[in-house]
Design a protein around this motif. Structure first.
Motif, PDB file in Angstrom:
ATOM      1  N   TRP A   1       0.799  -1.232   0.000  1.00 29.75           N
ATOM      2  CA  TRP A   1       0.000   0.000   0.000  1.00 29.75           C
ATOM      3  C   TRP A   1       0.831   1.281   0.000  1.00 29.75           C
ATOM      4  O   TRP A   1       0.278   2.376  -0.091  1.00 29.75           O
ATOM      5  CB  TRP A   1      -0.930   0.016   1.216  1.00 29.75           C
ATOM      6  N   GLY A   2       2.165   1.137   0.143  1.00 27.55           N
ATOM      7  CA  GLY A   2       3.018   2.324   0.265  1.00 27.55           C
ATOM      8  C   GLY A   2       2.790   3.354  -0.828  1.00 27.55           C
ATOM      9  O   GLY A   2       2.709   4.552  -0.561  1.00 27.55           O
ATOM     10  N   MET A   3       2.656   2.874  -2.063  1.00 29.10           N
ATOM     11  CA  MET A   3       2.549   3.814  -3.180  1.00 29.10           C
ATOM     12  C   MET A   3       1.253   4.620  -3.134  1.00 29.10           C
ATOM     13  O   MET A   3       1.121   5.616  -3.830  1.00 29.10           O
ATOM     14  CB  MET A   3       2.652   3.074  -4.526  1.00 29.10           C
ATOM     15  N   LYS A   4       0.292   4.198  -2.320  1.00 27.91           N
ATOM     16  CA  LYS A   4      -0.957   4.962  -2.241  1.00 27.91           C
ATOM     17  C   LYS A   4      -1.080   5.741  -0.930  1.00 27.91           C
ATOM     18  O   LYS A   4      -1.716   6.797  -0.894  1.00 27.91           O
ATOM     19  CB  LYS A   4      -2.145   4.015  -2.403  1.00 27.91           C
ATOM     20  N   TYR A   5      -0.489   5.209   0.142  1.00 28.52           N
ATOM     21  CA  TYR A   5      -0.756   5.804   1.451  1.00 28.52           C
ATOM     22  C   TYR A   5       0.457   6.434   2.129  1.00 28.52           C
ATOM     23  O   TYR A   5       0.323   7.002   3.206  1.00 28.52           O
ATOM     24  CB  TYR A   5      -1.391   4.757   2.383  1.00 28.52           C
ATOM     25  N   PHE A   6       1.669   6.312   1.550  1.00 28.77           N
ATOM     26  CA  PHE A   6       2.813   7.001   2.138  1.00 28.77           C
ATOM     27  C   PHE A   6       2.785   8.464   1.709  1.00 28.77           C
ATOM     28  O   PHE A   6       2.034   8.852   0.827  1.00 28.77           O
ATOM     29  CB  PHE A   6       4.138   6.371   1.682  1.00 28.77           C
ATOM     30  N   LYS A   7       3.658   9.274   2.336  1.00 31.81           N
ATOM     31  CA  LYS A   7       3.677  10.668   1.923  1.00 31.81           C
ATOM     32  C   LYS A   7       4.400  10.782   0.580  1.00 31.81           C
ATOM     33  O   LYS A   7       5.228   9.911   0.253  1.00 31.81           O
ATOM     34  CB  LYS A   7       4.253  11.566   2.994  1.00 31.81           C
ATOM     35  N   PRO A   8       4.109  11.820  -0.196  1.00 29.33           N
ATOM     36  CA  PRO A   8       4.599  11.888  -1.575  1.00 29.33           C
ATOM     37  C   PRO A   8       6.105  11.669  -1.709  1.00 29.33           C
ATOM     38  O   PRO A   8       6.542  10.899  -2.563  1.00 29.33           O
ATOM     39  CB  PRO A   8       4.208  13.297  -2.029  1.00 29.33           C
ATOM     40  N   GLU A   9       6.927  12.300  -0.824  1.00 23.39           N
ATOM     41  CA  GLU A   9       8.369  12.147  -1.002  1.00 23.39           C
ATOM     42  C   GLU A   9       8.822  10.715  -0.735  1.00 23.39           C
ATOM     43  O   GLU A   9       9.786  10.236  -1.329  1.00 23.39           O
ATOM     44  CB  GLU A   9       9.165  13.160  -0.169  1.00 23.39           C
ATOM     45  N   THR A  10       8.108  10.025   0.156  1.00 24.30           N
ATOM     46  CA  THR A  10       8.455   8.635   0.459  1.00 24.30           C
ATOM     47  C   THR A  10       8.021   7.724  -0.689  1.00 24.30           C
ATOM     48  O   THR A  10       8.705   6.755  -1.029  1.00 24.30           O
ATOM     49  CB  THR A  10       7.817   8.204   1.794  1.00 24.30           C
ATOM     50  N   GLU A  11       6.894   8.053  -1.311  1.00 26.87           N
ATOM     51  CA  GLU A  11       6.457   7.290  -2.489  1.00 26.87           C
ATOM     52  C   GLU A  11       7.496   7.421  -3.604  1.00 26.87           C
ATOM     53  O   GLU A  11       7.815   6.449  -4.288  1.00 26.87           O
ATOM     54  CB  GLU A  11       5.079   7.782  -2.966  1.00 26.87           C
ATOM     55  N   GLU A  12       8.047   8.649  -3.748  1.00 30.76           N
ATOM     56  CA  GLU A  12       9.101   8.885  -4.757  1.00 30.76           C
ATOM     57  C   GLU A  12      10.315   8.001  -4.477  1.00 30.76           C
ATOM     58  O   GLU A  12      10.874   7.367  -5.361  1.00 30.76           O
ATOM     59  CB  GLU A  12       9.546  10.365  -4.711  1.00 30.76           C
ATOM     60  N   GLU A  13      10.702   7.978  -3.191  1.00 25.08           N
ATOM     61  CA  GLU A  13      11.858   7.194  -2.766  1.00 25.08           C
ATOM     62  C   GLU A  13      11.613   5.708  -3.060  1.00 25.08           C
ATOM     63  O   GLU A  13      12.509   4.991  -3.509  1.00 25.08           O
ATOM     64  CB  GLU A  13      12.042   7.414  -1.259  1.00 25.08           C
ATOM     65  N   MET A  14      10.386   5.275  -2.808  1.00 26.00           N
ATOM     66  CA  MET A  14      10.013   3.878  -3.033  1.00 26.00           C
ATOM     67  C   MET A  14      10.105   3.552  -4.525  1.00 26.00           C
ATOM     68  O   MET A  14      10.557   2.477  -4.922  1.00 26.00           O
ATOM     69  CB  MET A  14       8.577   3.678  -2.536  1.00 26.00           C
ATOM     70  N   LYS A  15       9.654   4.502  -5.337  1.00 28.65           N
ATOM     71  CA  LYS A  15       9.707   4.310  -6.798  1.00 28.65           C
ATOM     72  C   LYS A  15      11.163   4.149  -7.239  1.00 28.65           C
ATOM     73  O   LYS A  15      11.492   3.295  -8.035  1.00 28.65           O
ATOM     74  CB  LYS A  15       9.072   5.537  -7.488  1.00 28.65           C
ATOM     75  N   ARG A  16      12.048   4.984  -6.659  1.00 27.33           N
ATOM     76  CA  ARG A  16      13.469   4.954  -7.019  1.00 27.33           C
ATOM     77  C   ARG A  16      14.147   3.666  -6.573  1.00 27.33           C
ATOM     78  O   ARG A  16      14.898   3.049  -7.310  1.00 27.33           O
ATOM     79  CB  ARG A  16      14.192   6.123  -6.342  1.00 27.33           C
ATOM     80  N   GLU A  17      13.871   3.274  -5.311  1.00 28.07           N
ATOM     81  CA  GLU A  17      14.658   2.193  -4.708  1.00 28.07           C
ATOM     82  C   GLU A  17      13.988   0.825  -4.746  1.00 28.07           C
ATOM     83  O   GLU A  17      14.607  -0.173  -4.415  1.00 28.07           O
ATOM     84  CB  GLU A  17      14.982   2.552  -3.248  1.00 28.07           C
ATOM     85  N   GLY A  18      12.739   0.787  -5.155  1.00 26.39           N
ATOM     86  CA  GLY A  18      12.043  -0.496  -5.202  1.00 26.39           C
ATOM     87  C   GLY A  18      11.473  -0.871  -3.846  1.00 26.39           C
ATOM     88  O   GLY A  18      10.280  -1.005  -3.695  1.00 26.39           O
ATOM     89  N   SER A  19      12.354  -1.014  -2.857  1.00 28.60           N
ATOM     90  CA  SER A  19      11.870  -1.326  -1.510  1.00 28.60           C
ATOM     91  C   SER A  19      12.512  -0.383  -0.510  1.00 28.60           C
ATOM     92  O   SER A  19      13.668  -0.022  -0.648  1.00 28.60           O
ATOM     93  CB  SER A  19      12.227  -2.758  -1.127  1.00 28.60           C
TER      94      SER A  19
END
Ligand SMILES: [Zn+2]
Length: 470
Positions: free
Chosen positions: A279-297
């Motif tokens: 659910w991170g990509m929907k419920y984390f804060k925007p900058e953390t979602e960006e980080e997740m997109k970059r790093e995968g996990s």
């Protein structure tokens, strides 16, 4: 509408509130009380209302002290809908199945009937309907509900209940987050309510600054690694563990710590972390979602080992120290941490890192208070290890942030006809009595609002004009 306090009054755990309109009844949260035992005796008694007569249950978040008695409610006849956010649904499933297991072990040890079975948990799942933040839904005849993010754990919500008949509104905050969090968006206030029930776990205490907590964790870990022993972190599987993994991952990436093995030795925490990934990509804060997109996990790193099976878990002892073991339960009642604590606490090279609230009477509280021994899984264990208490890791707002939350909720709002709506009372609940009283006093002194410390079993009537004892 009427509001009754059937848990979480004068106590942190056991959250349970009954909201009644003229035609419908809603329960908000149905948690278990925790203290000396995983489940306190009170939890096993009958509910003070007939569960068959309740139209709906609204769940603020997936922590056990908010969801733990739902299967018992169902066993005792409740068949209404259960509302929660989508992440809460996934997390509650994990938490309830895990607790069914712990409860059956505890019941066997104490020679009592377990509180509920896996079968009761299955019935609970069939009643759940998800509701996202910012959507209004009629949950019972004449009563609608609306969720907002509280930044406490993934999916956590405060709920506003509106009586369709006269427009009276009541807000129950659930638990309020320690914002800003590295993962979740900051809490959103809920303004304009006629009455508010707010949590007050840290109503009388301050957390150190968030930035300091990361520095302190590195210092403590460096010291512990230099001592060369095992490093035990009893972790709350939900949120705290993911925050720890996130920070550890950052430390190792940045070369701030020597590379030592880290074991995530908790099936529950492993599964919960997967829900965070989901659910991170929907419920984390925007900058953390960006980080997740970059790093995968955000939660994985090269020498992290997730030990799901018992065999994998047992093999941890073959890995030489220093090593970090993160395991549940967070207050050291049961779970795999008890085994590691029994094994390693008598060894002076061990470091035990306690981060977060420990309920009075729990093994974690005794260790945090410096007791030279503790009872774990029925055995006395001597403590020669270094015990480090980390503050600021709480997922709860501290006393100043609670006050800011209350202030934001009290902000005047017009209802479209130029009439200002004013909150008549704030109930300080879900804290130890001194914390509830302290917060109530500050709300009164600093914000000029009426603050009430509710008692178990009390019923209050809330109207557009007043809040009074029923
Ligand atoms: Zn909570």
């Amino acid at each position: 509408m009427r509001l009754s306090f059937y848990g979480g009054a004068g106590k942190v755990t056991g959250s349970n509130f009954l909201v009644e309109g003229d035609h419908g009844k809603i329960l908000v949260d149905c948690g278990i009380e925790q203290g000396h035992d995983f489940s306190e005796r009170e939890t096993h008694g009958p509910f003070p209302y007939d569960p068959k007569t309740i139209d709906a249950l609204v769940v603020t978040h997936a922590h056990l002290d908010h969801v733990g008695r739902i299967p018992k409610l169902v066993r005792d006849g409740f068949r209404g809908k259960i509302y929660m956010t989508p992440p809460t649904k996934d997390l509650a499933a994990l938490i309830l199945l895990d607790s069914a297991h712990i409860l059956s072990e505890e019941a066997r040890r104490l020679g009592v009937e377990p509180l509920y079975s896996d079968q009761d948990v299955e019935t609970v799942f069939s009643l759940i309907e998800t509701l996202d933040y910012h959507e209004e839904k009629e949950a019972a005849p004449g009563l609608s509900i609306y969720f907002r993010n509280t930044g406490h754990i993934l999916g956590s919500a405060s709920v506003r209940v509106t009586d369709a008949e006269d427009g009276t509104t009541l807000v129950l905050t659930g638990d309020i987050g320690n914002s800003p969090s590295p993962l979740l968006p900051d809490w959103e206030p809920m303004s304009g309510a006629d009455a508010i029930v707010m949590e007050s776990v840290y109503g009388d205490r301050l957390h150190p600054e968030q930035q300091r907590r990361t520095e302190i964790l590195i210092e403590v870990l460096k010291k512990a690694i230099a001592k060369g022993g095992a490093i035990l972190i009893p972790a709350f599987s939900l949120e705290r563990t993911q925050l720890m993994l996130y920070e550890l991952s950052n430390f190792f990436d940045a070369g701030q710590l020597p590379k030592i093995p880290v074991f995530l030795d908790s099936p529950l925490a492993i599964h919960v972390t997967a829900v965070y990934e989901k659910w991170g990509m929907k419920y984390f804060k925007p900058e953390t979602e960006e980080e997740m997109k970059r790093e995968g996990s955000l939660f994985e790193f090269p020498f992290l080992k997730q030990t799901l099976s018992r065999e994998e878990s047992e093999s941890i002892s073959e890995t030489p120290n220093p090593k970090i073991i993160i395991a549940g339960a967070g207050m050291s009642h049961g779970g795999r941490i008890g085994g590691w604590e029994s094994r390693y606490l008598p060894d002076p090279s061990t470091t035990l890192i306690i981060a977060g609230y420990q309920a009075p009477g729990s093994p974690g509280r005794r260790m945090a208070e410096g007791s030279p021994q503790v009872t774990l899984n029925g055995h006395e264990v001597k403590i020669r290890a270094t015990v480090e208490l980390l503050e600021g890791w709480s997922a709860h707002a501290d006393r100043d942030e609670l006050l800011s939350f209350a202030e934001a909720c009290l902000a005047q709002k017009t209802d479209g006809h130029g009439v200002s709506i004013k909150t008549k009372a704030i109930f300080t609940a879900m804290g130890e009595p001194s914390a509830e009283r302290f917060l109530a006093q500050r709300i009164h002194d600093y914000l000029g609002a009426r603050a009430i410390v509710p008692e178990y079993g009390q019923t209050w009537e809330i109207t557009k004009d007043a809040v009074r004892k029923y």
